[in-house]
Design a protein around this motif. Structure first.
Motif, PDB file in Angstrom:
ATOM      1  N   THR A 107       0.818  -1.205   0.000  1.00  0.00           N
ATOM      2  CA  THR A 107       0.000   0.000   0.000  1.00  0.00           C
ATOM      3  C   THR A 107       0.855   1.260   0.000  1.00  0.00           C
ATOM      4  N   GLY A 108       2.000   1.206   0.700  1.00  0.00           N
ATOM      5  CA  GLY A 108       2.852   2.379   0.805  1.00  0.00           C
ATOM      6  C   GLY A 108       2.250   3.485   1.663  1.00  0.00           C
ATOM      7  N   ASN A 109       1.169   3.182   2.384  1.00  0.00           N
ATOM      8  CA  ASN A 109       0.512   4.188   3.219  1.00  0.00           C
ATOM      9  C   ASN A 109       1.345   4.448   4.485  1.00  0.00           C
ATOM     10  N   PRO A 110       1.533   5.714   4.862  1.00  0.00           N
ATOM     11  CA  PRO A 110       2.324   6.019   6.072  1.00  0.00           C
ATOM     12  C   PRO A 110       1.755   5.377   7.334  1.00  0.00           C
ATOM     13  N   MET A 111       0.416   5.244   7.407  1.00  0.00           N
ATOM     14  CA  MET A 111      -0.165   4.614   8.591  1.00  0.00           C
ATOM     15  C   MET A 111       0.231   3.147   8.685  1.00  0.00           C
ATOM     16  N   ALA A 112       0.437   2.509   7.540  1.00  0.00           N
ATOM     17  CA  ALA A 112       0.881   1.109   7.568  1.00  0.00           C
ATOM     18  C   ALA A 112       2.228   0.993   8.255  1.00  0.00           C
ATOM     19  N   LEU A 113       3.109   1.977   8.032  1.00  0.00           N
ATOM     20  CA  LEU A 113       4.412   1.974   8.695  1.00  0.00           C
ATOM     21  C   LEU A 113       4.249   2.070  10.214  1.00  0.00           C
ATOM     22  N   VAL A 114       3.332   2.920  10.664  1.00  0.00           N
ATOM     23  CA  VAL A 114       3.079   3.058  12.100  1.00  0.00           C
ATOM     24  C   VAL A 114       2.587   1.738  12.684  1.00  0.00           C
ATOM     25  N   TRP A 115       1.665   1.086  12.014  1.00  0.00           N
ATOM     26  CA  TRP A 115       1.112  -0.178  12.522  1.00  0.00           C
ATOM     27  C   TRP A 115       2.186  -1.273  12.547  1.00  0.00           C
ATOM     28  N   TRP A 149       9.587 -15.791  11.139  1.00  0.00           N
ATOM     29  CA  TRP A 149       9.312 -15.423   9.747  1.00  0.00           C
ATOM     30  C   TRP A 149       8.291 -14.302   9.642  1.00  0.00           C
ATOM     31  N   VAL A 150       7.429 -14.136  10.642  1.00  0.00           N
ATOM     32  CA  VAL A 150       6.540 -12.970  10.653  1.00  0.00           C
ATOM     33  C   VAL A 150       7.357 -11.713  10.959  1.00  0.00           C
ATOM     34  N   ARG A 151       8.310 -11.844  11.877  1.00  0.00           N
ATOM     35  CA  ARG A 151       9.206 -10.708  12.160  1.00  0.00           C
ATOM     36  C   ARG A 151       9.973 -10.307  10.900  1.00  0.00           C
ATOM     37  N   TYR A 152      10.442 -11.326  10.177  1.00  0.00           N
ATOM     38  CA  TYR A 152      11.173 -11.032   8.935  1.00  0.00           C
ATOM     39  C   TYR A 152      10.275 -10.267   7.960  1.00  0.00           C
ATOM     40  N   GLN A 153       9.033 -10.735   7.830  1.00  0.00           N
ATOM     41  CA  GLN A 153       8.119 -10.090   6.890  1.00  0.00           C
ATOM     42  C   GLN A 153       7.808  -8.651   7.302  1.00  0.00           C
ATOM     43  N   ILE A 154       7.634  -8.447   8.609  1.00  0.00           N
ATOM     44  CA  ILE A 154       7.352  -7.083   9.090  1.00  0.00           C
ATOM     45  C   ILE A 154       8.548  -6.173   8.826  1.00  0.00           C
ATOM     46  N   GLU A 155       9.756  -6.656   9.119  1.00  0.00           N
ATOM     47  CA  GLU A 155      10.957  -5.842   8.884  1.00  0.00           C
ATOM     48  C   GLU A 155      11.127  -5.528   7.398  1.00  0.00           C
ATOM     49  N   GLU A 156      10.835  -6.526   6.553  1.00  0.00           N
ATOM     50  CA  GLU A 156      10.934  -6.285   5.110  1.00  0.00           C
ATOM     51  C   GLU A 156       9.910  -5.246   4.659  1.00  0.00           C
ATOM     52  N   SER A 157       8.684  -5.356   5.166  1.00  0.00           N
ATOM     53  CA  SER A 157       7.641  -4.404   4.787  1.00  0.00           C
ATOM     54  C   SER A 157       7.990  -2.997   5.247  1.00  0.00           C
ATOM     55  N   ILE A 158       8.534  -2.877   6.459  1.00  0.00           N
ATOM     56  CA  ILE A 158       8.952  -1.550   6.948  1.00  0.00           C
ATOM     57  C   ILE A 158      10.022  -0.968   6.027  1.00  0.00           C
ATOM     58  N   GLY A 159      10.986  -1.812   5.644  1.00  0.00           N
ATOM     59  CA  GLY A 159      12.048  -1.342   4.754  1.00  0.00           C
ATOM     60  C   GLY A 159      11.512  -0.914   3.394  1.00  0.00           C
ATOM     61  N   LEU A 160      10.573  -1.684   2.864  1.00  0.00           N
ATOM     62  CA  LEU A 160      10.015  -1.350   1.552  1.00  0.00           C
ATOM     63  C   LEU A 160       9.264  -0.020   1.589  1.00  0.00           C
ATOM     64  N   ILE A 161       8.519   0.213   2.669  1.00  0.00           N
ATOM     65  CA  ILE A 161       7.790   1.486   2.775  1.00  0.00           C
ATOM     66  C   ILE A 161       8.771   2.649   2.938  1.00  0.00           C
ATOM     67  N   LYS A 162       9.823   2.433   3.723  1.00  0.00           N
ATOM     68  CA  LYS A 162      10.789   3.515   3.949  1.00  0.00           C
ATOM     69  C   LYS A 162      11.608   3.839   2.705  1.00  0.00           C
ATOM     70  N   LEU A 163      11.670   2.914   1.754  1.00  0.00           N
ATOM     71  CA  LEU A 163      12.391   3.206   0.513  1.00  0.00           C
ATOM     72  C   LEU A 163      11.754   4.373  -0.240  1.00  0.00           C
ATOM     73  N   ALA A 164      10.468   4.598   0.014  1.00  0.00           N
ATOM     74  CA  ALA A 164       9.767   5.705  -0.663  1.00  0.00           C
ATOM     75  C   ALA A 164       9.799   6.990   0.148  1.00  0.00           C
ATOM     76  N   ASP A 165      10.535   6.991   1.275  1.00  0.00           N
ATOM     77  CA  ASP A 165      10.597   8.178   2.121  1.00  0.00           C
ATOM     78  C   ASP A 165      11.391   9.286   1.420  1.00  0.00           C
TER      79      ASP A 165
END
Length: 533
Positions: free
Chosen positions: A117-125, A137-153
């Motif tokens: 989604t790339g939504n900033p609120m998703a990063l907060v959650w 593996w859920v931790r891995y997925q969360i860390e990857e998702s955080i990194g992917l969203i921050k790439l658009a910062d």
């Protein structure tokens, strides 16, 4: 002194009043939020795009799982504009709710969806969910998702840190975005080299770029190199596993053929159709569970389908041996032509009865896979096939070499006349051996339904490879069949990426022919009835 006391008293009173005023908003906050949400729900139906967008943002930032039923009801009754406005809100809130689910799969899929989604609120959650998450593996997925969203910062330092983190995570999903970031520094669309000696050359064409952009590009290039190095290792592991998996299918198929062709000397071109019969027996067992048994028992159908497949193919093999094959022993060309005709009849018969394509749904306990490492997941269905092939090999070895029945079978296959003189019922041994080999092909068909569709031509895809396995391994040798199936299955998966499926198979066929020129008897010595003849 009295003035001082009055000042203290007034200060205490003022503090109490201020404290009351400070607590007042906290007590009224829920009602305020509720009012904001109600207002936003009304705003969703507005024709003003700005009002609608503001309503969406309010619902995303203030909404929770309790809002989902209202949104679902509005979407069911609303027009196209309202449905399009509600969809992102629904998706985000559902994924937010799933982040606290008890199921590991739900939390992992929610984290992955939020990244898209790339939504900033998703990063907060996601950042809020990370500390409490215990599953690796859920931790891995969360860390990857955080990194992917921050790439658009917009902050280059934050973006570079995210790229470095994704490189450490070996995130394959981040490669497209990282390549875009790395390519933006050169303006050529190509990633700059992360090799120290080539940095100057790579950056020579971008001397006027901002320092922050150069920092991001360098971090992205280093991350790409790290991910691609890891990817080459995981690809090798996956190719090895796929090769073992295909070898197991070939082994299941070739075990029956090794008995029929290797020990009995019958060139059974209908062996692939015995496998097809096993696959259709599995399909019918599945349909029977669907039609007549409670849904809760559906996952157990496959346990019953395995013996049913073996028996269906075995009984048909027994019938074929009694009606046709028994008259053709010692005449390989006639058996080849006769069984080829039988295979054509079976294929056409299956097409008439079942149609061109049917499918079997794998039970839930064979769905999904085991995550071995980042980028490597071993599917349960293929692991089951490998285990089934191993059990079959052990069972056949025990039957042939550790029981009286196996001793009689080997005696008849090596010297029929001498066995008959020793009161061994050679006619029964012939029939039961042929039926047993056919049953093994049916069991292979049952296993194949886990990884492919059921179709009339199913057996044709494996019959040539199975004959190559038997001939290369040494006709009639169990050890040779195992070694040859591993070799040919592994070669298939090794050559497919470079030459394609068809040319890879042709290349293997040429290798087998050359090998047989050097060693005509295969890997192991030939012992069987065809030697007598």
């Amino acid at each position: 002194m009295k003035k001082v006391w009055w000042i203290v008293v007034l200060a205490v009173l003022c503090g109490s009043v201020v404290g009351v005023w400070a607590e007042e908003p906290a007590q009224t906050a829920p009602s305020t939020v509720s009012a904001m949400i109600d207002e936003a729900l009304k705003g969703l139906a507005s024709e003003d795009a700005a009002v609608q967008e503001a309503a969406v943002q309010t619902l995303i930032t203030r909404g929770d799982a309790g809002l989902l039923p209202k949104l679902e009801a509005m979407r069911a009754e609303g027009d196209r504009s309202l449905r399009m406005a509600i969809k992102p809100v629904l998706d985000l809130l559902k994924n937010k709710t799933k982040l606290t689910s008890q199921k590991q799969e739900d939390r992992r899929s929610a984290a992955a969806d939020l990244a898209t989604t790339g939504n900033p609120m998703a990063l907060v959650w996601l950042e809020a969910a990370l500390p409490a998450e215990q599953d690796r593996w859920v931790r891995y997925q969360i860390e990857e998702s955080i990194g992917l969203i921050k790439l658009a910062d917009a902050d280059p330092a934050l973006k570079a840190a995210a790229a470095t983190k994704l490189g450490e995570l070996h995130s394959q999903n981040a490669v497209p975005a990282l390549k875009e970031l790395a390519g933006s520094s050169t303006g050529s669309g190509q990633a700059p080299s992360a090799i120290p000696g080539q940095e100057q050359a790579a950056g020579s064409g971008s001397g006027d770029q901002a320092p922050g952009q150069a920092l991001v590009a360098k971090a992205a290039a280093e991350a790409i190199e790290r991910i691609e190095t890891w990817s080459s290792w995981t690809s090798a592991i996956e190719t090895l596993f796929r090769g073992i998996s295909l070898s197991s299918v070939l082994l299941l198929m070739a075990l029956g053929l090794a008995i029929i062709f290797g020990l009995m000397g019958v060139i059974n071109m209908a062996h692939g159709e015995f496998m097809m019969l096993g696959a259709y027996a599995t399909f019918l067992t599945q349909e029977g569970f669907k039609a007549w048994l409670p849904p809760g028992l559906f996952d157990y159908y496959f346990l019953l389908a395995m013996p049913c497949s073996f028996l269906a193919a075995g009984l048909f093999g027994l019938l074929l041996e009694a009606s046709l094959i028994r008259f053709l022993y010692g005449r390989p060309l006639e058996t080849l032509l006769a069984t080829w005709g039988v295979s054509l009849i079976l294929i056409q018969g299956a097409r008439v009865v079942f149609g061109d394509l049917t499918s079997v749904v794998a039970p839930s306990w064979l769905s999904g896979g085991m995550q071995l490492m980042v980028g490597v997941q071993l599917p349960y269905n293929r692991m089951f096939i490998i285990g089934l092939a191993s059990v079959c090999v052990l069972g056949i070895y025990f039957l042939l070499f550790r029981t009286g029945v196996g001793l009689k079978v080997r005696a008849v296959m090596q010297n029929r006349n001498m066995s008959a003189c020793l009161a061994i019922p050679t006619r029964k041994v012939d029939a039961y051996t042929f039926a047993f080999g056919s049953g093994l092909a049916g069991l292979a068909g049952c296993a194949l339904t886990l990884i492919g569709n059921v179709e009339p031509g199913l057996g044709q895809n494996y019959i040539v490879d199975s004959f190559m396995v038997v001939v290369t391994g040494g006709v009639g040798k169990l050890a040779g069949t195992i070694v040859a199936s591993l070799g040919i299955g592994g070669l298939n998966k090794l050559l497919e990426p470079s030459f394609g499926a068809v040319y890879g198979k042709v290349f293997i066929l040429v290798l087998v022919i050359l090998f047989l020129q050097w060693r005509p008897s295969g890997l192991f010595t030939i012992k069987g009835r065809h030697v007598e003849s």
